[in-house]
Write an enzyme that holds these catalytic residues in place. Structure first.
Site, PDB file in Angstrom:
ATOM      1  N   GLU A 216       0.843  -1.208   0.000  1.00 25.33           N
ATOM      2  CA  GLU A 216       0.000   0.000   0.000  1.00 25.33           C
ATOM      3  C   GLU A 216       0.876   1.256   0.000  1.00 25.33           C
ATOM      4  O   GLU A 216       0.724   2.142   0.846  1.00 25.33           O
ATOM      5  CB  GLU A 216      -0.994  -0.050   1.167  1.00 25.33           C
ATOM      6  CG  GLU A 216      -1.879  -1.289   1.064  1.00 25.33           C
ATOM      7  CD  GLU A 216      -2.818  -1.535   2.254  1.00 25.33           C
ATOM      8  OE1 GLU A 216      -2.926  -0.668   3.134  1.00 25.33           O
ATOM      9  OE2 GLU A 216      -3.457  -2.601   2.273  1.00 25.33           O
ATOM     10  N   GLU A 319      -4.545  -9.204  -1.292  1.00 20.41           N
ATOM     11  CA  GLU A 319      -4.911  -8.962   0.112  1.00 20.41           C
ATOM     12  C   GLU A 319      -6.330  -8.431   0.191  1.00 20.41           C
ATOM     13  O   GLU A 319      -6.659  -7.401  -0.395  1.00 20.41           O
ATOM     14  CB  GLU A 319      -3.944  -7.964   0.769  1.00 20.41           C
ATOM     15  CG  GLU A 319      -4.149  -7.914   2.277  1.00 20.41           C
ATOM     16  CD  GLU A 319      -3.231  -6.940   2.994  1.00 20.41           C
ATOM     17  OE1 GLU A 319      -2.003  -6.936   2.722  1.00 20.41           O
ATOM     18  OE2 GLU A 319      -3.743  -6.172   3.818  1.00 20.41           O
TER      19      GLU A 319
END
Ligand SMILES: *[C@@H]1O[C@H](CO)[C@@H](O)[C@H](O)[C@H]1NC(C)=O
Ligand SMILES: *[C@@H]1O[C@H](CO)[C@@H](O)[C@H](O)[C@H]1NC(C)=O
Ligand SMILES: *[C@@H]1O[C@H](CO)[C@@H](O)[C@H](O)[C@H]1NC(C)=O
Length: 487
Positions: A216, A319
């Site tokens: 991220e 994810e």
């Protein structure tokens, strides 16, 4: 979110496999579609494996399809074959300048993953700058998973090692929006991951499929002073610098077939933006785009798919997680992924976690394990049946996923009904051979919610001509396996 239907009559609710004339809904499976060969289902290791990595029953329940008893519950094993091993960023030693890691006051010890590289004195993994005895539990769960059939293993990083960071804090930069990896350590971050991959190959018998240097990275919430986990922001330009170093460090260690994946952005839209902004050099070094599913019902999954497949690269949802224990959010977002994103693997974040987030509730600090949620059984409806090597085809509707096993001539259908109870017809007329008239269609059902049916098997459904049907209660997910099907 999925599909909506009107009310139905009481007569229909009493049928289990009634006449087709009473059917409410039909979906036509389209075998000519080909959304790729399924690679697998998985979980990241990291925190839960650090806490519970010695427990073989957990390896059995997540990485086999046996019936396994966990905390008194006999569960259908999920048969996951993808694992993501987290290369840690934390250690307690002093660096050669006498400094120590800066620790966010909010991070739990259970979320600090030990690093193998203790200081910058030497890049030689045989030197005392490296410790290969740390992180024993996570490594143990990785071995247990591989022994049970996990065959796709990714090495990923949440933050560079603390001493490579400007503020020595592996929870992020001080403002969260600026890079924390020191520019003179771009290559060192790559050296770290490549050395771990090489050491794993020679000493642990683990051949990583892929290595991912970011997590991220475009987010601005990796704020060191308040962080609750390891994390690090990277500007896209920095990603473009690190990726070629990683490719080159893997190559120089003979790991030319270990692919580089990127960038594990939080959302589909950020993944589109990052993919479009990387340099052509960096893009050429990436064989797979990993994206996280935290945009849930939003975002342009279709754009990401078209961008990534257009460049001939693989695409994983690497994810996904949320706190909805009923399984409703999971199935809704998984259906959207199958219909619009077309990943070839799908990875749940933490299979053991706090209530809601965990498929099985657990406390990584107290080291206690609780009960499975309905979400566990909802996911089993997919993972136990859509298996590696199957071709993902088109289920024909927003509430149906379908996969085909050419070797076994088996068709798998997973469908959900969020409307009032109704019959759903599955039209197989577009197959060359739509199964054998009168033959058994095995089915499994789970109630989405706080309780109810948990992956129960039934032998009560049969092919009738070129279709079969089943009566779905509201918020029920079912899986069907049809034999003797030829595309
Ligand atoms: C580390 O030591 C092993 C065994 O002595 C040797 O095979 C390997 O080449 C060494 N690695 C490096 C990077 O020097
Ligand atoms: C991504 O797809 C969109 C929509 O099709 C297109 O406009 C854009 O140019 C693509 N970007 C890349 C980098 O391929
Ligand atoms: C359904 O039939 C199959 C094939 O004969 C069998 O293996 C399975 O155990 C049966 N399942 C149930 C629930 O009876």
């Amino acid at each position: 979110m999925v599909h909506s239907r009107g009310l139905l009559t009481l007569a229909v609710t009493l049928l289990t496999a009634g006449p087709a004339a009473l059917a409410d809904e039909t979906t036509t499976i389209n075998p000519s579609a080909n959304f790729g060969t399924w690679e697998g289902w998985g979980t990241s290791l990291a925190w839960w494996a650090k806490a519970f990595g010695t427990q073989t029953a957990l390896a059995d329940v997540f990485f086999t399809r046996n019936t396994v008893t966990v905390n008194g519950h006999a569960l259908p094993g999920l048969g996951l074959n993808v694992i993501r091993y987290n290369a840690g960023a934390s250690s307690t030693n002093k660096d050669p300048d006498g400094a120590t890691m800066v620790v966010s006051p909010s991070i739990k010890a259970s979320r600090q993953i030990d690093t193998f590289w203790l200081d910058w004195t030497s890049t030689d993994p045989n030197s005392t700058s490296w410790s290969w005895t740390v992180d024993a539990n996570q490594r143990n769960m990785m071995s247990l998973a591989i022994a049970r059939g996990a065959n796709l293993v990714e090495l990923f990083s949440n933050s560079p090692v603390w001493w490579m960071c400007y503020n020595l804090n592996p929870s992020g930069s001080t403002d969260g929006s600026s890079d924390n990896l020191e520019s003179w350590n771009w290559d060192q971050h790559a050296v770290y991951l490549a050395n771990v991959a090489q050491y794993a190959a020679t000493h642990w018998g683990v051949k990583f499929t892929s290595v991912e240097a970011f997590n991220e990275p475009s987010a601005t919430y990796w704020v060191g002073p308040t962080g609750t986990q390891e994390g690090c922001h990277f500007d896209v330009s920095t990603m473009s610098n690190v990726i070629p170093f990683l490719r080159s460090e893997l190559n120089s260690r003979g790991l030319t077939s270990t692919i580089v994946s990127a960038s594990d952005e939080e959302t589909y839209d950020l993944a589109v933006s990052t993919f479009g902004s990387l340099t052509s050099t960096a893009l050429a070094d990436i064989a797979r785009v990993n994206v996280h599913g935290y945009q849930y019902g939003g975002g342009r999954r279709d754009t990401l798919y078209s961008n990534v497949s257009g460049k001939g690269k693989k695409l994983w949802n690497s994810e996904y997680g949320e706190g909805d224990a009923t399984g409703a959010s999971l199935v809704s977002n998984l259906m959207l992924d199958f219909v619009w994103l077309h990943p070839t693997a799908w990875v749940y974040w933490q299979v053991l976690d706090v209530a809601g987030w965990g498929l099985i509730t657990a406390d990584n600090d107290a080291k206690t394990i609780g009960a499975p949620s309905q979400k566990y059984f909802v996911l089993a409806q997919f993972t136990r049946h859509i298996r590696p090597g199957m071709r993902i085809i088109d289920g024909g509707s927003s509430y149906t996923v379908s996969a085909y096993d050419a070797t076994a001539k088996k068709l798998v259908i997973v469908a959900v009904n969020t409307a009032a109870a109704q019959i759903i017809n599955f039209d197989l007329s577009r197959f060359t051979t739509p199964g054998v008239n009168g033959a058994l269609v095995q089915r499994w059902a789970t109630q989405i919610g706080t309780s109810g049916t948990q992956y129960t098997a039934f032998n009560d459904t049969f092919i009738s001509g070129t279709k079969f049907w089943s009566n779905f209660g509201q918020n029920v997910i079912m899986t069907f396996e049809v034999s003797g099907v030829v595309i």
